[in-house]
Scaffold this motif. Structure first.
Motif, PDB file in Angstrom:
ATOM      1  N   GLY B 288       0.833  -1.197   0.000  1.00 28.53           N
ATOM      2  CA  GLY B 288       0.000   0.000   0.000  1.00 28.53           C
ATOM      3  C   GLY B 288       0.863   1.240   0.000  1.00 28.53           C
ATOM      4  O   GLY B 288       2.081   1.155   0.121  1.00 28.53           O
ATOM      5  N   PRO B 289       0.256   2.409  -0.157  1.00 30.15           N
ATOM      6  CA  PRO B 289       1.054   3.633  -0.150  1.00 30.15           C
ATOM      7  C   PRO B 289       1.655   3.891   1.230  1.00 30.15           C
ATOM      8  O   PRO B 289       1.104   3.462   2.241  1.00 30.15           O
ATOM      9  N   ARG B 290       2.788   4.591   1.233  1.00 31.03           N
ATOM     10  CA  ARG B 290       3.390   4.980   2.497  1.00 31.03           C
ATOM     11  C   ARG B 290       2.805   6.330   2.918  1.00 31.03           C
ATOM     12  O   ARG B 290       2.766   7.271   2.128  1.00 31.03           O
ATOM     13  N   MET B 291       2.319   6.399   4.146  1.00 31.36           N
ATOM     14  CA  MET B 291       1.662   7.621   4.619  1.00 31.36           C
ATOM     15  C   MET B 291       2.498   8.258   5.725  1.00 31.36           C
ATOM     16  O   MET B 291       2.922   7.596   6.659  1.00 31.36           O
ATOM     17  N   THR B 292       2.706   9.569   5.608  1.00 29.13           N
ATOM     18  CA  THR B 292       3.430  10.321   6.640  1.00 29.13           C
ATOM     19  C   THR B 292       2.584  11.528   7.041  1.00 29.13           C
ATOM     20  O   THR B 292       2.047  12.228   6.175  1.00 29.13           O
ATOM     21  N   LEU B 293       2.459  11.734   8.340  1.00 27.82           N
ATOM     22  CA  LEU B 293       1.782  12.937   8.824  1.00 27.82           C
ATOM     23  C   LEU B 293       2.831  13.927   9.322  1.00 27.82           C
ATOM     24  O   LEU B 293       3.669  13.587  10.153  1.00 27.82           O
ATOM     25  N   PHE B 294       2.772  15.147   8.798  1.00 32.21           N
ATOM     26  CA  PHE B 294       3.656  16.214   9.278  1.00 32.21           C
ATOM     27  C   PHE B 294       2.835  17.125  10.187  1.00 32.21           C
ATOM     28  O   PHE B 294       1.911  17.781   9.729  1.00 32.21           O
ATOM     29  N   CYS B 295       3.179  17.092  11.473  1.00 33.86           N
ATOM     30  CA  CYS B 295       2.385  17.824  12.462  1.00 33.86           C
ATOM     31  C   CYS B 295       3.183  18.993  13.005  1.00 33.86           C
ATOM     32  O   CYS B 295       4.385  18.874  13.260  1.00 33.86           O
ATOM     33  N   ARG B 296       2.511  20.099  13.194  1.00 31.69           N
ATOM     34  CA  ARG B 296       3.154  21.243  13.849  1.00 31.69           C
ATOM     35  C   ARG B 296       2.077  22.034  14.558  1.00 31.69           C
ATOM     36  O   ARG B 296       0.896  21.972  14.181  1.00 31.69           O
ATOM     37  N   PRO B 297       2.453  22.782  15.584  1.00 31.76           N
ATOM     38  CA  PRO B 297       1.447  23.557  16.306  1.00 31.76           C
ATOM     39  C   PRO B 297       0.837  24.607  15.378  1.00 31.76           C
ATOM     40  O   PRO B 297       1.542  25.237  14.586  1.00 31.76           O
ATOM     41  N   ARG B 298      -0.473  24.786  15.468  1.00 31.18           N
ATOM     42  CA  ARG B 298      -1.128  25.825  14.672  1.00 31.18           C
ATOM     43  C   ARG B 298      -0.708  27.186  15.216  1.00 31.18           C
ATOM     44  O   ARG B 298      -0.675  27.396  16.434  1.00 31.18           O
ATOM     45  N   ILE B 299      -0.358  28.102  14.337  1.00 30.83           N
ATOM     46  CA  ILE B 299       0.021  29.430  14.815  1.00 30.83           C
ATOM     47  C   ILE B 299      -0.974  30.456  14.308  1.00 30.83           C
ATOM     48  O   ILE B 299      -1.489  30.362  13.198  1.00 30.83           O
ATOM     49  N   ASP B 300      -1.209  31.415  15.175  1.00 28.90           N
ATOM     50  CA  ASP B 300      -2.180  32.448  14.883  1.00 28.90           C
ATOM     51  C   ASP B 300      -1.476  33.555  14.109  1.00 28.90           C
ATOM     52  O   ASP B 300      -0.707  34.327  14.669  1.00 28.90           O
ATOM     53  N   SER B 301      -1.692  33.622  12.809  1.00 28.15           N
ATOM     54  CA  SER B 301      -1.003  34.612  11.984  1.00 28.15           C
ATOM     55  C   SER B 301      -1.849  34.941  10.773  1.00 28.15           C
ATOM     56  O   SER B 301      -2.547  34.077  10.236  1.00 28.15           O
TER      57      SER B 301
END
Lengths: 607, 607
Positions: B288-301
């Motif tokens: 199957g496809p390789r899945m990666t999640l890139f997570c970062r804190p949401r910033i208010d801008s």
């Protein structure tokens, strides 16, 4: 976060060079390299590369005006540069859009009849006009009709115009200024600029066309160093600025490349500026223009595509940053010169582009963010991979947290740590000795005092385990202790104070993390929660090491950790390390992290 | 000069944003920030600012093709990014121009019938397709007809496509891939992406449309940290990349901002990649496809204008630099995130631009050029203004050169210089002690030996003036000598080896310059020329100090000067100083220059 991150905005009105070396592409790169924010109104598209211009597609005049209006109506522009304007219609459209926004009349204010409040009309920011007519490859980039519009309508708005030899000849032959007519008898011969003297005369004639200053670029003329010498003797008021050439003087034998010697080929740009009449001085004589020659050694390079665009953009950026015209030109000439020298000669098959980013380097440590307030330390820990975890989550730490660490291992650890703290205190004393301000001397000295306090807890632990102070003092030093202590003193001896602070941080921060981590788990256990990873954690009545945990989790130690972190992060932000220096910091950090692990290995092995 | 200055070229095919925050302008800025050379083919002009898109003027398809052909025919492009393509005609024109150059058929080779030599056809470099459809401000940037052309003809050429939520929904609702039909019963409801799970499904469906990988951007979705936790437990094969979040682990209490706690809002981008079947492995199951999640804190801008353009350009730049897709995406996500955080919030009145140059800093010392081979030293001398001249062209030097310096001044100088050389030798010994490589230990030690040699000439001078070695040794130390010597040892003690080298350079270089300068004038005099500035210079029979001049002008001393210069310049080039560090260097340099002048003042005043 954004403190100090102000980017003055600059507008370029010019053509697009698909090849990226000239036009708005060169302009935007130049603005960026100066810390300016670039905006662009495109006068024409070109299908272009380093070999030549294959085709041009002009922007409809109306759409050129719309681009300019979009920019000016939203963004506070600090300087404007015009490049290739293509034809008379686009030149007029650009001027109209500028005049519409920066109206000098009071009409804007009086129009606002309802509120009866005068709305201040923005004034035109400094405008640099690069009268681009013909490309290096010979492609005509300007409709001849446009030249008179540029000269008559745009020059008077400009603080500086920047023609090269060919453009200057074209402009002077098309325009017949009264000065020239009176100076030479008609019929005038076609004007040619062949010598440095021709340049001086041409620059003055160009100045009479209405701009505040003229920079006549000499890239297409060969001038010898003796020509400059001769003309500066003839005109003592001439300012000579030498770049890539050290200040005049006999005593520069070693540093000075032979650029002052006779026969050396130079490139000379001539700046000719009107001098404002000083009102307070009622001298009746109108002063002549101020002339400056910018000289630099001619360099043999084919990476000259977009030189003119780059130079005028660099001047505009300098003006946006607040420099005066003369200073902005001096810096721009130097910037462009370095751009040619630092160019990548492998781009394209013809006249390649400059390197616009020759004076920018990598920032290795990112700026702090709300979620990464300590970017240097975070980067060091990330880079060290498992080394940090192997230290702060060592088996010794886990057993200590559970209260199941055998007493003999703890005692061995405390006795060695007592010896280690001697090195640690001496390293801070060395830091104090290397400091040059009272606050830094004070901070380091205070830490020495803190360590002297910390050893009392070691003495108390030993006493509770039946070890006398004398026995503690006579403890034979383990190899792990000697290795770590010696390393701290070595780094302290050979490096600067920043390197020493980094060496000291691994211990400072690590014990702080360990203290907080274990304390959290003890608390969880007491409140009935399970400790992390299913630990069975005893409360203080069962865990003989609770006092040790409390010491490092306590307010006093944690405040010291926070101060240490902030100090090193402030250093890294105000004196950002190069890649090489960061690697040196990292090597010290990693070594200390490993020595910490080695210290707990020693405690576990009773070695 | 241009060593290490290779800039891989990248092409963007996209619209122009006059406001400079998006489109080819954002792309070019991003390429530059990655050390890539940007080229651009413009699909449409926009009159645009941070508030919105006021108007669009499309490039004629034929001219779009011409731009691309101009670029590809001349410049070796290492990666391509497509952004706003405007309509079906321009999309087709772009694809045709690419296919024309990067033909995969053998037709090019076989066409070359005359030479009968197969000309290798260039292969398409990695292509990133950002399927820009609608601007943040709601302006439609893509003709709906174009979407199917992009999906059917461009996606299969792309190593990565980078839709946001709205673009993904539009594409999935317009295309009816067989996979989707089979997965859900018709009639299908309009596809909406509201949750992290929706994103995973949508990314897989998008992947089936033909690109090698899909990055589904989650900037318009709010995801909580527990959502990531939940989905990673459900799908253990998911890779989770956290940015602005330290590695998982209990022991990160101090550094870790609370970004792993429940309820923290994250931005998650989903990368979905096809996994190539390994030929050597005859497993029958297609992975199957390789899945990666890139997570970062949401910033208010509100500084988010051009985020999509920037991200896809950063990926293209990463690919041009040789990274694989996953690495390039990870870096690009981080680059874009830092760009939002470091933005200047004062640009424009709407959604402002990112700061594309957040990770670039000023290079204070320019790179060496043919005419400025020692840029650091040159800069130090320039910056010190008259201080250098006041040292190397001191009255003492002039009198010494003329041979008219009173003997008592020379003797006083030689005796104090003898004492100074003790400090000087000790400073080099300190340098040796602080060095960590054998070559640097050897260099510093050799200089100590050179100084021990140099004192013999001092002894010889003194002997010739009737001063015994013992008298020389007992010379009381002048304040100027103590001040200078003490400063060298102080700098050597508190700074790193580079700072010490700079402190030592003022003496090393200055005496070298003085020696050569005086020798040149002596020579001129002997050959019948007048010395510089009309000096009357005696030859060796008349000038009692000729030996002193010969010593410092001599080959041995000059070789040491050259080696010293090259060492410090190499340091500055390989470990370029920040502005703060350069200022520290300069302060030391200037102080030593002044102390040198003070030394000769002392000799003149016999103080």
């Amino acid at each position: 976060m954004s403190q100090g991150c102000r980017w003055p905005a600059v507008l370029t009105i010019a053509g697009s060079d698909s090849g990226g070396g000239a036009g708005i592409q060169a302009d935007l790169k130049t603005f960026a390299a100066h810390g300016c924010y670039g905006t662009s109104a495109i006068t024409a598209l070109t299908a272009q590369n380093t070999i030549g211009v294959q085709d041009v597609f002009p922007t409809p005049s109306e759409f050129l005006g719309k681009q300019i209006t979009s920019i000016l109506s939203d963004i506070d522009i600090k300087a404007i540069k015009t490049g290739m304007l293509f034809d008379a219609a686009n030149t007029r459209a650009a001027i109209a859009a500028l005049e519409d926004h920066y109206s000098n009349s009071d009409s804007n204010a009086s129009n606002d009849s309802k509120s009866n409040v005068a709305i201040p009309t923005p004034t035109l920011p400094p405008l640099v006009c690069d009268p681009v007519c013909v490309s290096t490859s010979g492609h005509t980039l300007l409709d001849p009709d446009a030249i008179s519009v540029i000269v008559e309508e745009l020059f008077p708005l400009a603080v500086l115009v920047t023609p090269n030899k060919a453009e200057a000849e074209l402009i002077l032959n098309l325009s017949s200024s009264p000065q020239r007519q009176s100076r030479r008898d008609a019929p005038t011969l076609p004007r040619r600029i062949e010598t440095l003297n021709d340049m001086l005369l041409a620059a003055q004639d160009l100045l009479s066309l209405g701009s505040k200053a003229v920079l006549l670029k000499g890239g297409h003329l060969v001038v010898l160093s003796e020509d400059v010498h001769r003309i500066s003797e003839k005109h003592p008021s001439l300012l000579i600025v030498r770049d890539g050439i050290l200040p005049d003087g006999g005593n520069m034998e070693i540093l000075q490349a032979n650029t002052n010697s006779a026969g050396v080929q130079l490139v000379v740009d001539v700046l000719c500026q009107t001098v404002e009449n000083d009102d307070s001085d009622d001298s009746r004589q109108k002063p002549g223009p101020r002339m400056t020659l910018f000289c630099r050694p001619r360099i043999d390079s084919t990476n000259t595509h977009g030189t003119g665009c780059t130079l005028s953009s660099a001047v505009a950026a300098g003006l946006a940053l607040g420099a005066d015209v003369s200073t902005a030109v001096r810096r721009a000439v130097r910037y462009t010169y370095l751009g040619i020298i630092a160019a990548d000669p492998t781009i394209g098959h013809g006249h390649g582009p400059l390197n616009h980013f020759h004076s920018m380097g990598e920032l290795v440590v990112p700026r702090p963010t709300p979620t990464t307030p300590y970017p240097l330390t975070t980067l060091l820990i990330h880079r060290a991979g498992d080394a940090w975890k192997a230290y702060v989550e060592h088996e010794f730490v886990r057993l200590l947290g559970r209260g199941t660490l055998p007493r003999e291992n703890f005692v061995h650890f405390i006795r060695q740590d007592y010896l280690y703290l001697k090195y640690y205190a001496r390293a801070y004393a060395l830091l104090s000795a290397k400091s040059t301000t009272f606050p830094s001397i004070s901070r380091a000295t205070q830490t020495v005092l803190n360590v002297l306090q910390e050893i009392n807890t070691h003495k108390a632990f030993c006493a509770s385990f039946g070890i006398s102070e004398d026995e503690l003092e006579q403890t034979p030093e383990s190899a792990a202790t000697a290795a770590y202590g010696g390393y701290l003193v070595d780094v302290g001896m050979r490096g600067d104070t920043t390197l020493l602070l980094i060496a000291l941080l691994a211990c400072l921060l690590g014990y702080g993390e360990v203290g907080l981590w274990l304390k959290k788990n003890v608390k969880k256990n007491k409140s009935g929660d399970t400790g992390e990873r299913g630990w069975v954690i005893m409360d203080e009545t069962d865990n003989p090491y609770v006092q040790w945990i409390e010491d490092y989790a306590g307010e006093r130690y944690q405040a010291a950790v926070k101060a240490g972190l902030e100090l090193i992060e402030t250093r890294a932000a105000s004196d950002p390390p190069s890649r090489a220096r960061f690697e040196e910091w990292f090597a010290v950090w990693k070594r200390c992290t490993e020595l910490e692990k080695g210290f707990w290995d020693m405690a576990m092995g009773l070695s």
